[in-house]
Design an enzyme around this catalytic site. Sequence first.
Site, PDB file in Angstrom:
ATOM      1  CB  ILE A   1      41.100  45.210  44.232  1.00  0.00           C
ATOM      2  CG1 ILE A   1      40.513  45.535  42.851  1.00  0.00           C
ATOM      3  CG2 ILE A   1      40.126  45.577  45.344  1.00  0.00           C
ATOM      4  CD1 ILE A   1      39.338  44.661  42.461  1.00  0.00           C
TER       5      ILE A   1
ATOM      6  CE1 TYR B   1      34.238  70.404  38.740  1.00  0.00           C
ATOM      7  CE2 TYR B   1      33.622  68.319  37.745  1.00  0.00           C
ATOM      8  CZ  TYR B   1      34.577  69.135  38.306  1.00  0.00           C
ATOM      9  OH  TYR B   1      35.865  68.690  38.442  1.00  0.00           O
TER      10      TYR B   1
ATOM     11  N   GLY C   1      41.361  61.666  43.423  1.00  0.00           N
ATOM     12  CA  GLY C   1      41.935  63.002  43.554  1.00  0.00           C
ATOM     13  C   GLY C   1      40.942  64.124  43.385  1.00  0.00           C
TER      14      GLY C   1
ATOM     15  CB  VAL D   1      18.307  98.238  10.936  1.00  0.00           C
ATOM     16  CG1 VAL D   1      19.668  98.053  11.606  1.00  0.00           C
ATOM     17  CG2 VAL D   1      17.490  99.246  11.734  1.00  0.00           C
TER      18      VAL D   1
ATOM     19  CB  CYS E   1      45.960  89.722  22.867  1.00  0.00           C
ATOM     20  SG  CYS E   1      46.467  91.160  23.824  1.00  0.00           S
TER      21      CYS E   1
END
Length: 702
Positions: free
Chosen positions: A320, A330, A376, A437, A524
């Site tokens: 299996i 993380y 993995g 401003v 960029c």
Amino acid sequence: MPALAFVDTPIDTFSSIFTPSSVSTAVVDGSCHWSPSLSSSLYRIDGWGAPYFAANSSGNISVRPHGSNTLPHQDIDLMKVVKKVTDPSGLGLQLPLIVRFPDVLKNRLECLQSAFDYAIQSQGYDSHYQGVYPVKCNQDRFIIEDIVEFGSGFRFGLEAGSKPEILLAMSCLCKGNPEAFLVCNGFKDSEYISLALFGRKLELNTVIVLEQEEELDLVIDLSQKMNVRPVIGLRAKLRTKHSGHFGSTSGEKGKFGLTTVQILRVVRKLSQVGMLDCLQLLHFHIGSQIPSTALLSDGVAEAAQLYCELVRLGAHMKVIDIGGGLGIDYDGSKSGESDLSVAYSLEEYAAAVVASVRFVCDQKSVKHPVICSESGRAIVSHHSVLIFEAVSAGQQHETPTDHQFMLEGYSEEVRGDYENLYGAAMRGDRESCLLYVDQLKQRCVEGFKEGSLGIEQLAGVDGLCEWVIKAIGASDPVLTYHVNLSVFTSIPDFWGIDQLFPIVPIHKLDQRPAARGILSDLTCDSDGKINKFIGGESSLPLHEMDNNGCSGGRYYLGMFLGGAYEEALGGVHNLFGGPSVVRVLQSDGPHGFAVTRAVMGQSSADVLRAMQHEPELMFQTLKHRAEEPRNNNNKACGDKGNDKLVVASCLAKSFNNMPYLSMETSTNALTAAVNNLGVYYCDEAAAGGGGKGKDENWSYFG
């Protein structure tokens, strides 16, 4: 009304009225009341990093290559590794740089195997665990060779999902344990299936897993033509799925696998052709980063029921395969509340799998199957660290003397706005200051567009307004740190799916970070930035930089837990290629490590060639153009022959160097050789790695 001069008293008045809390003109004493342990808490290193990464007493990141079994003298100072491999007198490698730690990889494999071995023994499970590594996570040759070597003692195998992957898996497993599985997943044509059948002729333990019902006819036909008895598995679409990003591959609507109706048709067809005994493996996949063992147990129990049904129908079931899903933490929270976290350990994961399979099989009186997993991400994520450099940072604060422009020639409306701003400042009215401003800037921008104001006048107003905003504490304290990196090449999952990774300075952890910043890469592209970090943060605590770097030195950052997928998915946006790579083993040398392999990152010529350009022809074209006589107004005398050599040398250097910013000029012979040969090997046996030295022509020990 006060004079409209930027250096007049109003500016001093502003700064005396408002005491900015978020912007300080004083340099923070980073060593005062700060320690590596505080940095460890700030960056959550003890959470996501344990047991492989820690902040050491020198304020650097230490790698613990053997995990919790690492002895104190075996810690590897990551900053020392970076200095060794980038030093112009040494290897002179250019950043960005991936540092691989095979000892960590070996420890991850052993911990995974040990977790299942313990669960099997403690629960009286009457079979064994035999995992495979899905090569799609990172197809690097040396990683796969290491996994096959390190896992040979416990029959660890490989999983492939394409024809190139099955070719590399077959080649590597020729040197591995003959009982190791080669699980063949993915969509298949006749060539793929022929390769898998050829693997059985090579006495590799190859299993062809049916992803589509149509593949069965090809397997039957080709196995008969090649006179090979195949081992067949099938992938089932389970009802169990999780709701995160990685759960989209599971459930009834998943991309891969067979429904119960299709499974029954496969069983009937195999029975009709006398090949039902070939069906020996059941595979499923709930999704990567399974958040909890409760969800895991549900999925495994459902699959175990299906496994037992296949046994009842006459299939000679033996294995299996629970697929992937074993997650890593993380963000270090261990909460399981997002795709960044899982709420279990390796041991808890293995125990849940074994218990679920055992319970169902015992109920059905079915022999316990071999348990296989394709873990993995959990295997390779920790062993690889991406190192890059911050080259500059946005100005944190400015003073009035930075903008000494006389404000003359303004309209009455502009003067009125200035007078209102001055009055609001004198009253200490912050809200009105912000309003005036905005009005002042908007009116001046309109004047600039109409041509009534010059750039000096516009800059004067911009500087004045910026200073006022900072003086009242309303400015954004987050800086932009420009990093020598391409997000699209080295961290593509951040751009593609908002995957977050721990990012931490690898040094100066004994100093208080006095700024917060986001990271902007070299491309960029407006998406070439990192503005989300673990812990739900939109900026990262960082140390201040001046024009010469971080307090006069270079500032290095590391991205951790990125060993899975990032290299495989990275592109060449703006023609920024892959980073340099070094392989570092723990050793008994004076610094505790040995660099056993180094590969220079892709050069400009490499990435141009990948896009079908011909760098050699380009070089000759430019060189020939430089040598052509041209009429120009440059009357300076010079050695034309020497000029041609300089041009040729400059062109050759540009083609051979990496596309990233070069922070140091190096004429090191090793660097030149790496540019030409691409890879160096050293004697791993001398470093305790047990490698074969016949092809290895250098050694570089810390």
